[in-house]
Write a protein that holds these residues in place. Structure first.
Motif, mmCIF file in Angstrom:
data_model
loop_
_atom_site.group_PDB
_atom_site.id
_atom_site.type_symbol
_atom_site.label_atom_id
_atom_site.label_comp_id
_atom_site.label_asym_id
_atom_site.label_seq_id
_atom_site.Cartn_x
_atom_site.Cartn_y
_atom_site.Cartn_z
ATOM 1 N N GLN A 151 35.030 28.867 41.016
ATOM 2 C CA GLN A 151 34.875 30.301 41.183
ATOM 3 C C GLN A 151 33.750 30.829 40.298
ATOM 4 O O GLN A 151 33.638 30.452 39.134
ATOM 5 C CB GLN A 151 36.180 31.039 40.848
ATOM 6 N N GLN B 139 32.235 38.353 44.236
ATOM 7 C CA GLN B 139 32.434 36.918 44.176
ATOM 8 C C GLN B 139 31.188 36.231 44.722
ATOM 9 O O GLN B 139 30.850 36.368 45.899
ATOM 10 C CB GLN B 139 33.672 36.510 44.983
ATOM 11 N N ALA C 124 43.526 32.109 38.429
ATOM 12 C CA ALA C 124 42.160 31.654 38.176
ATOM 13 C C ALA C 124 42.245 30.219 37.675
ATOM 14 O O ALA C 124 42.919 29.938 36.685
ATOM 15 C CB ALA C 124 41.465 32.538 37.147
ATOM 16 N N THR D 17 36.743 28.577 36.088
ATOM 17 C CA THR D 17 36.317 29.879 36.608
ATOM 18 C C THR D 17 35.220 30.454 35.710
ATOM 19 O O THR D 17 35.360 30.495 34.488
ATOM 20 C CB THR D 17 37.506 30.852 36.663
#
Length: 332
Positions: free
Chosen positions: A78, A112, A251, A255
């Motif tokens: 992420q 994102q 998460a 991340t």
């Protein structure tokens, strides 16, 4: 400690422990940074032992070359980028005669980004001039696992590493994408991260309140363009940004959360530039916003073929902490 990923082995590279002065490295038994983050409680002491030996023995290790590095995580589960410096947001709104919604001061902006493939700290930016190529100099953190609903206090304890970022933006593609009401995609290509990621303790007193209180130095074609303090005017600290990520989801370890463009409050276009004693800028869009506000139209062009941006951060003694991001624009 300081960690890097060399362009060796597979697509996730080879984890390296780097000396504090960034001159040497050694290869630990742990092969990738993601593997270390997945089992941080066990791996961190092993890596710390390697780091201490490397710093204690000048003859130990091999010469470190940032040009041989991937971004510390060549790909990540992420990559979420915030906009924690509301001065930047205020300038965007003011340039188009719009007000900043009150909610922006309580609820962080975040998008994102693409995390399946980052570019290296010395790689070219591959883009077309007509897309409006811009750099954005930022700070970012890498977290360990966090559960949905994590508090800022829990998020703070999960911050494992800190990096710098060049979050490349294609400004001329942004308006049409945002007009669709579905956010950034094509306008946000691969970002580049600093050669080295470091643990917060490496910053000493400069790491406090979950912020990095040091200037972020940005040069364009060898000329200083910006030097704002990353700990100043940061409305939402990294713990708050991470907690925002976790409001409705877990998460995973690895991340990455970015601060958004570092921006300090300044009075005017004339006084804001480095040449006139100001803090300067961490992206071209910001100086173009000042120009629009004060002259009616932007004058500074976006990046052209061959332009080179450099991003680094030094401590009070002048030591380069993360290594330098140096990205050249290649439109061919």
């Amino acid at each position: 400690m300081k960690l890097a990923t060399l362009k060796q082995g597979g697509r996730d590279g080879r984890l390296a422990v780097v000396s504090r002065d960034l001159t040497r490295y050694t290869l630990p038994d742990i092969t990738t940074l993601q593997a270390a983050l997945d089992d941080w409680e066990h791996c961190a002491p092993v890596l710390q032992t390697c780091y201490e030996r490397l710093n204690a023995d000048p003859a130990h290790g091999s010469p470190f070359d940032p040009a041989q590095c991937h971004s510390p995580l060549p790909r990540a589960y992420q990559w979420a980028d915030g906009s924690a410096y509301l001065n930047h947001v205020e300038l965007v709104r003011k340039a188009r005669n719009a007000e900043v919604p009150a909610s922006f001061y309580d609820d962080p902006l975040m998008y994102q980004g693409g995390s399946d493939s980052f570019i290296g700290p010395r790689d070219d930016i591959l883009a077309q001039t007509e897309w409006g190529i811009d750099f954005e100099a930022e700070v970012a953190v890498i977290s360990s696992d966090l559960k949905q609903g994590a508090t800022p206090e829990q998020a703070a304890s999960a911050i494992r590493l800190i990096m710098l970022v060049n979050d490349v933006s294609l400004r001329n593609l942004i308006p049409a994408e945002l007009a669709k009401g579905f956010g950034f995609f094509q306008s946000k290509p691969a970002s580049a991260f600093s050669p080295v990621a470091l643990t917060p303790d490496e910053l000493g007193s400069a790491w406090r309140d979950n912020k990095v209180h040091l200037p972020l130095r940005v040069s364009l074609n060898g000329k200083l363009f910006g030097n704002p303090n990353a700990g100043q005017d940061m409305t939402f600290d990294f713990a708050r940004l991470l907690a925002h990520v976790c409001k409705t989801r877990d998460a995973a370890a690895g991340t990455i959360v970015g601060s958004g463009t570092v921006s300090n409050k300044q009075d005017s276009l004339y006084g804001s530039s480095v040449a006139n004693g100001g803090a300067g800028y961490c992206c071209l869009a910001e100086v173009r916003m000042y120009e629009t506000i004060e002259t009616g139209a932007p004058q500074t062009p976006f990046l052209q073929h061959g332009d080179t941006v450099s991003i680094e951060m030094r401590d009070e003694a002048g030591n380069n902490l993360f290594g330098t991001i140096i990205n050249r624009v290649n439109t061919q």
